[in-house]
Design a protein around this motif. Structure first.
Motif, PDB file in Angstrom:
ATOM      1  N   LEU A 118       0.814  -1.207   0.000  1.00 13.97           N
ATOM      2  CA  LEU A 118       0.000   0.000   0.000  1.00 13.97           C
ATOM      3  C   LEU A 118       0.851   1.261   0.000  1.00 13.97           C
ATOM      4  O   LEU A 118       0.558   2.216  -0.720  1.00 13.97           O
ATOM      5  N   VAL A 119       1.920   1.269   0.767  1.00 15.67           N
ATOM      6  CA  VAL A 119       2.750   2.465   0.845  1.00 15.67           C
ATOM      7  C   VAL A 119       3.364   2.786  -0.514  1.00 15.67           C
ATOM      8  O   VAL A 119       3.485   3.967  -0.889  1.00 15.67           O
ATOM      9  N   GLN A 120       3.732   1.781  -1.281  1.00 19.40           N
ATOM     10  CA  GLN A 120       4.291   2.003  -2.614  1.00 19.40           C
ATOM     11  C   GLN A 120       3.229   2.560  -3.558  1.00 19.40           C
ATOM     12  O   GLN A 120       3.504   3.462  -4.358  1.00 19.40           O
ATOM     13  N   ARG A 121       2.025   2.012  -3.455  1.00 19.41           N
ATOM     14  CA  ARG A 121       0.940   2.467  -4.334  1.00 19.41           C
ATOM     15  C   ARG A 121       0.548   3.907  -4.005  1.00 19.41           C
ATOM     16  O   ARG A 121       0.269   4.708  -4.895  1.00 19.41           O
ATOM     17  N   VAL A 122       0.534   4.236  -2.724  1.00 17.31           N
ATOM     18  CA  VAL A 122       0.184   5.592  -2.307  1.00 17.31           C
ATOM     19  C   VAL A 122       1.235   6.585  -2.806  1.00 17.31           C
ATOM     20  O   VAL A 122       0.907   7.658  -3.328  1.00 17.31           O
ATOM     21  N   GLN A 123       2.503   6.228  -2.670  1.00 19.11           N
ATOM     22  CA  GLN A 123       3.586   7.105  -3.133  1.00 19.11           C
ATOM     23  C   GLN A 123       3.509   7.323  -4.644  1.00 19.11           C
ATOM     24  O   GLN A 123       3.717   8.442  -5.131  1.00 19.11           O
ATOM     25  N   TYR A 124       3.213   6.266  -5.367  1.00 21.59           N
ATOM     26  CA  TYR A 124       3.122   6.369  -6.829  1.00 21.59           C
ATOM     27  C   TYR A 124       1.994   7.317  -7.234  1.00 21.59           C
ATOM     28  O   TYR A 124       2.193   8.235  -8.042  1.00 21.59           O
ATOM     29  N   LEU A 125       0.806   7.116  -6.666  1.00 19.86           N
ATOM     30  CA  LEU A 125      -0.348   7.930  -7.051  1.00 19.86           C
ATOM     31  C   LEU A 125      -0.179   9.377  -6.596  1.00 19.86           C
ATOM     32  O   LEU A 125      -0.557  10.321  -7.307  1.00 19.86           O
ATOM     33  N   GLU A 126       0.415   9.570  -5.430  1.00 22.02           N
ATOM     34  CA  GLU A 126       0.637  10.924  -4.918  1.00 22.02           C
ATOM     35  C   GLU A 126       1.578  11.705  -5.838  1.00 22.02           C
ATOM     36  O   GLU A 126       1.339  12.884  -6.141  1.00 22.02           O
ATOM     37  N   SER A 127       2.618  11.050  -6.317  1.00 25.07           N
ATOM     38  CA  SER A 127       3.564  11.733  -7.211  1.00 25.07           C
ATOM     39  C   SER A 127       2.902  12.102  -8.533  1.00 25.07           C
ATOM     40  O   SER A 127       3.175  13.167  -9.105  1.00 25.07           O
ATOM     41  N   LYS A 128       2.007  11.241  -9.026  1.00 29.76           N
ATOM     42  CA  LYS A 128       1.294  11.531 -10.271  1.00 29.76           C
ATOM     43  C   LYS A 128       0.358  12.730 -10.093  1.00 29.76           C
ATOM     44  O   LYS A 128       0.249  13.587 -10.991  1.00 29.76           O
ATOM     45  N   LEU A 129      -0.315  12.796  -8.957  1.00 35.13           N
ATOM     46  CA  LEU A 129      -1.242  13.901  -8.695  1.00 35.13           C
ATOM     47  C   LEU A 129      -0.498  15.224  -8.527  1.00 35.13           C
ATOM     48  O   LEU A 129      -0.923  16.263  -9.043  1.00 35.13           O
ATOM     49  N   LYS A 130       0.627  15.194  -7.816  1.00 27.78           N
ATOM     50  CA  LYS A 130       1.408  16.418  -7.622  1.00 27.78           C
ATOM     51  C   LYS A 130       1.943  16.943  -8.945  1.00 27.78           C
ATOM     52  O   LYS A 130       1.979  18.146  -9.182  1.00 27.78           O
TER      53      LYS A 130
END
Length: 547
Positions: free
Chosen positions: A531-543
């Motif tokens: 989950l932490v990897q998926r959250v980091q990935y999606l957060e970077s895309k949104l930013k």
């Protein structure tokens, strides 16, 4: 398969030919196969590059006549005989005596005889038994004679000439692994015929298809244009888009096109198959497009349709696009289409390529045309294409003032079904997003746009990437309207892993509405990741998207 019609008139001759028979069976089909993700209802298989096979001992030319004769011999009616009891005995046999005991009785076919000989060959090559242990056994000789029964008094050379090309008998072998072993010993044209037969019978034997793909890819012989067309059609029909074989066939097509002058129908078939498999090979598509321009007088309307629809599905513009559309577009008229559905497909393809005229769009959205489609309008695919065209009329077509699909039309609530893999990926992305935006009131999920496609998730973000209530979309001028789209295996092309035409079209429509697009392709995002990897990935895309 092999026919031993010259081999066993006597015990001594049987002994002489047996070593050759064993050598024929002494090869291992063990290329390093790699399986891809599922496509539609079945798996897609890709093979690594072919290595040199040194598996058949002795000169191949010494075996070719024998192999051709045996293939022919198994065409006999006996070969289709099903005797479960005998099959069971073969499966359980652990020694020579148990194996050869099947020759005693009347329920033995050439299929069983071949199975016994094949097992004995494997045992001998593995060192489990010696040739001398069974070569003079009367039961073994009886089985060998059974293999030659269909030859009768005919001369072997005549049998070869009349029946060696009938390779459909490969499919009659007891097990697919045996048929796969035989593939290496047949010609390239015969391999193509076997693939065609599998397609016609709708028999998706993965083991046999792998063997065919592996050996065709590694063959040094040249495929002609018709053979390339047949292979592509078979791969599309069987849902077996082997990428190494596709690459090999694509290269041979480019060479064969230089010699092809009048076969527009073959080129049209090739293009249709490429579109069905979503195979994006720029060099191949450029060659086909150039051929179509040079030989447009030899092309039927349906061949031109096939080219445009394939380019639309793959979202590809050939290097000669300007000239291509200049020559071919004037030939596209409703009168050339064989049915209203075909004309709908043509206009839809032109819309995806951004080449549709207002007149063409209007012709499809008119009430008169929609009535013609009424018999087929229940099809989800047709409804979605109509919505795609209507959305283009609203957002992409310049100065369009023609008919539109009404806002309250039942067509606008058409549901889209997804594969299991797509659902899993979408749900995983949504669960990940909810860890970033914890209030469900700030997220809209699985949005039916009414434009022929869905938005997996929609949210409103400010410059600091903080969520904003969706109802403030018109009030907060600094907020970014974000659409999140997930791309699974089916949403991408093969050859080049890129979004298909319809997915590119959807992003163009959304951008015209002011959306910022976040795409989540399966090659970057894995639901199985922590989950932490998926959250980091999606957060970077949104930013990145709100900067």
């Amino acid at each position: 398969m092999f026919q031993l019609s010259r081999i066993i008139p006597s015990t001594s001759k049987c002994c002489n030919v047996l070593p050759s028979l064993l050598r024929f069976n002494n090869f291992a089909l063990s290329p390093p196969f790699t399986e891809l993700k599922n496509s539609q209802d079945a798996e897609d298989i890709s093979l690594k590059p072919r290595g040199k096979l040194n598996s058949v001992i002795g000169s191949p030319s010494n075996h070719s006549a024998m192999v051709a004769e045996v293939f022919a011999s198994l065409n006999s009616e006996e070969n289709t005989l099903r005797t479960p009891y005998t099959d069971a005995r073969l499966e359980k046999a652990k020694n020579i005596d148990e194996l050869l005991s099947v020759s005693q009785g009347n329920g033995v076919s050439t299929r069983h005889a071949l199975k016994v000989v094949s097992i004995l060959a494997d045992w001998t090559n593995a060192g489990k038994v010696e040739l001398a242990d069974f070569e003079r056994d009367s039961r073994f000789i009886r089985l060998c004679k059974l293999l030659t029964k269909s030859g009768g008094s005919h001369k072997p050379s005549k049998i070869i000439m009349s029946r060696s090309d009938d390779l459909t008998t490969v499919l009659s072998v007891t097990a697919d692994d045996e048929a796969a072993k035989m593939v290496e010993n047949i010609t390239l044209s015969q391999m193509v015929k076997v693939m065609q037969t599998l397609s016609l019978r709708k028999r998706r034997s993965i083991l046999l298809l792998r063997a065919l793909a592996y050996n065709i890819t590694g063959s040094t012989d040249q495929l002609n244009l018709k053979q390339c067309s047949d292979l592509l059609y078979s791969m599309a029909t069987l849902n077996f888009p082997d990428e190494n074989l596709l690459s090999r066939v694509g290269g041979d097509i480019c060479i064969a096109l230089e010699k092809n002058i009048k076969k527009g129908s073959v080129v049209g078939s090739i293009l249709t198959s490429l579109g069905l498999m979503k195979y994006k090979n720029p060099g191949l598509l450029d060659s086909l497009s150039e051929w179509m321009v040079k030989n447009d007088s030899s092309c039927r309307p349906q061949d031109i349709f096939s080219l445009l629809m394939t380019l639309a599905v793959l979202n590809y513009f050939p290097t000669n696009s300007e000239r291509l559309f200049e020559v071919l577009l004037p030939q596209l008229t409703p009168s050339e289409a064989t049915s209203p559905v075909v004309w709908l497909e043509i206009v839809w393809s032109l819309v995806l390529l951004n080449k549709a005229s207002n007149e063409q769009v209007s012709s499809v959205l008119s009430e008169e045309f929609l009535k013609k489609l009424s018999e087929d309008s229940s099809s989800t695919s047709i409804k979605l294409k109509l919505l795609n065209i209507d959305s283009a009329a609203q957002y992409l077509q310049k100065d369009y003032k023609g008919p539109r699909i009404s806002e309250n039309s039942p067509i606008r609530i058409t549901q889209i079904s997804h594969t299991k893999e797509k659902y899993q990926m979408v749900n995983s992305v949504l669960d990940t997003l909810k860890n970033l935006i914890q209030s469900e009131k700030l997220i809209r999920t699985k949005v039916n746009t009414g434009l022929g496609f869905f938005i997996d998730a929609e949210c409103l973000l400010d410059k600091k990437c903080s969520p904003v209530p969706l109802e403030q979309v018109k009030l907060n001028k600094e907020a970014r309207r974000v659409a999140i789209l997930t791309y699974d295996y089916h949403d991408m092309t093969r050859g080049r892993v890129e979004p298909t035409g319809i997915n590119v079209f959807a992003t163009n429509i959304l951008r015209s509405q002011g959306f910022r697009i976040v795409t989540v392709p399966y090659v970057e995002y894995r639901p199985s990741d922590k989950l932490v990897q998926r959250v980091q990935y999606l957060e970077s895309k949104l930013k990145e998207i709100v900067k």
